[in-house]
Design a protein around this motif. Structure first.
Motif, PDB file in Angstrom:
ATOM      1  N   ARG A 233      48.002  40.675  46.018  1.00  0.00           N
ATOM      2  CA  ARG A 233      48.390  40.675  44.260  1.00  0.00           C
ATOM      3  C   ARG A 233      49.512  39.330  43.629  1.00  0.00           C
ATOM      4  N   THR A 234      49.186  38.241  42.710  1.00  0.00           N
ATOM      5  CA  THR A 234      50.160  37.376  42.574  1.00  0.00           C
ATOM      6  C   THR A 234      50.118  38.383  40.859  1.00  0.00           C
ATOM      7  N   THR A 235      51.188  37.141  40.173  1.00  0.00           N
ATOM      8  CA  THR A 235      51.272  37.014  38.590  1.00  0.00           C
ATOM      9  C   THR A 235      50.266  36.256  38.034  1.00  0.00           C
ATOM     10  N   ILE A 236      49.916  35.790  38.706  1.00  0.00           N
ATOM     11  CA  ILE A 236      48.581  34.552  37.945  1.00  0.00           C
ATOM     12  C   ILE A 236      47.456  35.261  37.714  1.00  0.00           C
ATOM     13  N   ASP A 237      47.471  35.135  36.907  1.00  0.00           N
ATOM     14  CA  ASP A 237      46.137  35.468  35.647  1.00  0.00           C
ATOM     15  C   ASP A 237      44.768  35.174  35.623  1.00  0.00           C
ATOM     16  N   TYR A 238      44.387  36.230  35.653  1.00  0.00           N
ATOM     17  CA  TYR A 238      42.365  35.516  36.583  1.00  0.00           C
ATOM     18  C   TYR A 238      41.340  34.504  35.203  1.00  0.00           C
ATOM     19  N   ARG A 239      41.925  33.700  35.293  1.00  0.00           N
ATOM     20  CA  ARG A 239      40.661  33.263  34.087  1.00  0.00           C
ATOM     21  C   ARG A 239      39.667  32.302  34.916  1.00  0.00           C
ATOM     22  N   MET A 408      33.519  27.720  43.184  1.00  0.00           N
ATOM     23  CA  MET A 408      32.478  27.154  41.843  1.00  0.00           C
ATOM     24  C   MET A 408      31.567  28.199  41.793  1.00  0.00           C
ATOM     25  N   LEU A 409      31.146  29.228  42.794  1.00  0.00           N
ATOM     26  CA  LEU A 409      30.490  30.878  42.132  1.00  0.00           C
ATOM     27  C   LEU A 409      31.322  31.777  41.480  1.00  0.00           C
ATOM     28  N   GLU A 410      32.720  31.612  41.306  1.00  0.00           N
ATOM     29  CA  GLU A 410      33.430  32.744  40.329  1.00  0.00           C
ATOM     30  C   GLU A 410      33.739  32.143  39.113  1.00  0.00           C
ATOM     31  N   LEU A 411      33.629  30.552  38.635  1.00  0.00           N
ATOM     32  CA  LEU A 411      33.829  30.140  37.543  1.00  0.00           C
ATOM     33  C   LEU A 411      35.610  29.769  37.346  1.00  0.00           C
ATOM     34  N   ILE A 412      35.937  30.071  38.599  1.00  0.00           N
ATOM     35  CA  ILE A 412      37.746  30.833  38.537  1.00  0.00           C
ATOM     36  C   ILE A 412      37.683  29.290  37.435  1.00  0.00           C
ATOM     37  N   ASP A 413      38.805  29.187  36.636  1.00  0.00           N
ATOM     38  CA  ASP A 413      39.422  28.028  35.438  1.00  0.00           C
ATOM     39  C   ASP A 413      40.201  27.570  36.652  1.00  0.00           C
ATOM     40  N   LEU A 414      40.225  25.941  37.031  1.00  0.00           N
ATOM     41  CA  LEU A 414      40.498  24.877  37.891  1.00  0.00           C
ATOM     42  C   LEU A 414      42.535  25.518  37.777  1.00  0.00           C
ATOM     43  N   ARG A 415      42.248  25.556  37.032  1.00  0.00           N
ATOM     44  CA  ARG A 415      44.294  25.183  36.952  1.00  0.00           C
ATOM     45  C   ARG A 415      44.652  26.512  37.522  1.00  0.00           C
ATOM     46  N   THR A 416      43.917  27.828  36.924  1.00  0.00           N
ATOM     47  CA  THR A 416      44.546  28.711  37.591  1.00  0.00           C
ATOM     48  C   THR A 416      44.329  29.109  38.532  1.00  0.00           C
ATOM     49  N   TRP A 417      43.021  28.314  39.234  1.00  0.00           N
ATOM     50  CA  TRP A 417      42.429  28.315  40.992  1.00  0.00           C
ATOM     51  C   TRP A 417      43.406  27.560  41.825  1.00  0.00           C
ATOM     52  N   SER A 418      44.123  26.158  41.098  1.00  0.00           N
ATOM     53  CA  SER A 418      45.522  26.094  41.623  1.00  0.00           C
ATOM     54  C   SER A 418      46.360  25.950  41.953  1.00  0.00           C
ATOM     55  N   GLU A 419      46.562  26.723  40.890  1.00  0.00           N
ATOM     56  CA  GLU A 419      48.494  27.197  40.560  1.00  0.00           C
ATOM     57  C   GLU A 419      47.772  28.231  41.769  1.00  0.00           C
ATOM     58  N   GLN A 420      46.828  29.133  41.679  1.00  0.00           N
ATOM     59  CA  GLN A 420      47.206  30.153  43.391  1.00  0.00           C
ATOM     60  C   GLN A 420      47.421  29.112  44.542  1.00  0.00           C
ATOM     61  N   VAL A 421      46.390  28.215  44.647  1.00  0.00           N
ATOM     62  CA  VAL A 421      46.428  27.686  46.122  1.00  0.00           C
ATOM     63  C   VAL A 421      48.158  27.197  45.708  1.00  0.00           C
ATOM     64  N   ALA A 422      48.966  26.572  45.088  1.00  0.00           N
ATOM     65  CA  ALA A 422      50.390  26.463  44.932  1.00  0.00           C
ATOM     66  C   ALA A 422      51.213  27.758  45.662  1.00  0.00           C
ATOM     67  N   ALA A 423      51.131  29.257  44.793  1.00  0.00           N
ATOM     68  CA  ALA A 423      51.774  29.760  45.663  1.00  0.00           C
ATOM     69  C   ALA A 423      51.518  30.274  46.645  1.00  0.00           C
ATOM     70  N   MET A 424      49.982  30.365  47.328  1.00  0.00           N
ATOM     71  CA  MET A 424      50.153  31.151  48.622  1.00  0.00           C
ATOM     72  C   MET A 424      51.097  29.984  49.701  1.00  0.00           C
ATOM     73  N   LEU A 425      51.163  28.928  49.265  1.00  0.00           N
ATOM     74  CA  LEU A 425      52.003  27.998  49.718  1.00  0.00           C
ATOM     75  C   LEU A 425      53.296  27.722  49.462  1.00  0.00           C
ATOM     76  N   SER A 426      53.568  28.700  48.692  1.00  0.00           N
ATOM     77  CA  SER A 426      55.578  28.775  48.669  1.00  0.00           C
ATOM     78  C   SER A 426      56.387  29.073  49.787  1.00  0.00           C
ATOM     79  N   GLY A 427      56.148  28.975  50.842  1.00  0.00           N
ATOM     80  CA  GLY A 427      56.598  29.284  52.460  1.00  0.00           C
ATOM     81  C   GLY A 427      57.779  30.697  52.048  1.00  0.00           C
ATOM     82  N   GLU A 428      57.192  31.344  51.075  1.00  0.00           N
ATOM     83  CA  GLU A 428      57.522  32.862  51.085  1.00  0.00           C
ATOM     84  C   GLU A 428      56.858  34.329  52.483  1.00  0.00           C
TER      85      GLU A 428
END
Length: 447
Positions: A233-239, A408-428
């Motif tokens: 669970r990241t700190t990125i709010d679901y939008r 697409m089907l959840e219509l996740i906000d594109l900026r929010t989704w992109s930030e989540q992808v970046a968080a998963m590639l953080s190397g942590e």
């Protein structure tokens, strides 16, 4: 990607399925079930709701079993048994294809009802996707009807309610909850996963380990599941852009049967109500009008290159996915949600692939498409490569079709989704870890 029944079936068969009396009766029942579930506030209301839904699922499974017997009988002896049930249509009872259609109808009804049970599970677990992910990582249990251990499971459920007024979620009723047999929701706010055995001497060590290890990961909110995934669970709010979807679905339902529009930069939706459109268009006119609306909105978002566009349909999705939210909890009217479940309504989401790459870049992620985006994508192969550079190191992974379908089907906000992808590639994460990202505060959307 012609993977579902509604993809494979021709127009006449789809009409027979959607107009089948049992299918239409189920649609009406779905509306009431969704309304009732959304109104549930107490353990007592959840208990009675689950009991009602279980009865409907068991009746459907019994019917499916009877239909299956007749198909096997026709294959072997070319005749029906004396106790063969009546068909729900006026088709020839001695024709095997009539029973195949009946089987298709009741398989759909079964999945539709189980998708309501999935909505119950999401509600019970507070719309926390990390819990749904963790508890979905096991094999499907199969039908309840005729199951040897069903009586023991029901006894646990009934005893907990009768003696302690505790609600117990029945996992076999759902499609998504597969670890353990039940979850006991204690009056103190705690939840316990339990494996129920008719004979304690025959407990399976592998099942016990799966239950214990999964429970530990959920309790600690860290660690790796037995499946190898680590729900994070990241700190990125679901939008999301679900408000736009709701508006367009409402227009299609209330007006001419087809409506489309842009819901955010690079994303558009076209919705259709087959019931509303039935009195206005022929089948050919309906297809032509829907395609024209798709072309119009694609032009508006700059995704009109037929060899480089993303379009995904909602058709026949009920009960097919494990971690995508069921239609019943989408923030839309119960009538619309039920129609999506039963495919009386459907929608197409169109996205401009270049906008996705641009949004990832703004989040510091390098993205590149791995397949041609023209409707021939292979869902078994990676679809999008994503990478983040940190000094001399490159953190990269590939996203499959399911990850893009979620966007697409959840219509996740594109900026929010992109930030989540970046968080998963953080190397942590440690090498070999397969993180399963879950947004923060999803309940604000689904509840």
């Amino acid at each position: 990607m012609r993977a579902t029944l509604m993809d494979r079936a021709d127009g006449d068969q789809i009409d027979l399925i959607l107009t089948h009396p049992a299918h239409q009766e189920t649609l009406r029942a779905l509306i009431d079930l969704i309304r009732t579930l959304r109104a549930c506030r107490s353990a007592e209301e959840l208990y009675h709701f689950q009991s009602r839904l279980r009865g409907m699922v068991l009746d459907t499974e019994q019917r499916r079993s009877a239909i299956s017997r007749q198909i096997k009988r026709l294959d072997r002896h070319r005749c029906l048994t004396a106790d063969a049930p009546e068909l729900g249509t006026s088709l020839d009872r001695t024709d095997r294809e009539s029973w195949i259609l009946e089987s298709d109808v009741y398989e759909r009804i079964w999945r539709q009802l189980k998708s309501i049970a999935d909505a119950l599970a999401w509600k019970v677990f507070g719309y926390q996707r990390n819990i749904i992910v963790a508890l979905s990582r096991a094999d499907a249990p199969g039908p309840m009807y005729g199951k040897t251990g069903l009586a023991a499971e029901l006894e646990v459920i009934e005893t907990a309610w009768r003696e302690k007024r505790e609600f117990v979620l029945h996992h076999d009723l759902t499609n998504v909850i597969r670890v353990g047999d039940v979850t006991v929701l204690g009056r103190d706010g705690w939840a316990w996963l339990r494996e129920i055995k008719t004979n304690q001497r025959y407990r399976v060590p592998a099942q016990e380990r799966l239950l214990a290890d999964t429970s530990q990961v959920l309790a600690d909110e860290t660690g790796e599941l037995p499946s190898g995934y680590a729900p994070v669970r990241t700190t990125i709010d679901y939008r999301t852009d679900l408000a736009g979807l709701r508006d367009i679905l409402g227009l299609a339902h209330a007006r001419t049967g087809i409506a489309g529009g842009v819901v955010s930069s690079g994303r558009a939706v076209v919705a259709a109500s087959q019931f509303t459109a039935a009195g206005r268009y022929t089948a050919e006119e309906f297809g032509t009008r829907f395609s024209a609306e798709l072309d119009r909105v694609r032009r508006r978002i700059g995704a009109d290159d037929p060899g480089h566009t993303l379009t995904l349909l909602s058709i026949d999705q009920a009960g097919r996915t494990l971690v995508r939210p069921p239609w019943a909890i989408y923030p839309i009217e119960p009538e619309v949600a039920a129609s999506l479940i039963a495919d009386g309504m459907f929608f197409a989401v169109c996205m401009n692939p270049n906008k996705i790459i641009d949004s990832l870049a703004n989040a510091g992620v390098e993205g590149s498409w791995l397949q041609r985006l023209d409707g021939t994508e292979d869902p078994s192969k990676p679809l999008l490569n994503v990478a983040v550079r940190s000094g001399n190191r490159l953190w990269s992974t590939s996203l499959n079709f399911a990850a893009i379908a979620e966007l697409m089907l959840e219509l996740i906000d594109l900026r929010t989704w992109s930030e989540q992808v970046a968080a998963m590639l953080s190397g942590e994460f440690a090498a070999g870890t397969r993180p399963w990202p879950c947004f923060a505060r999803e309940a604000r959307v689904w509840a």
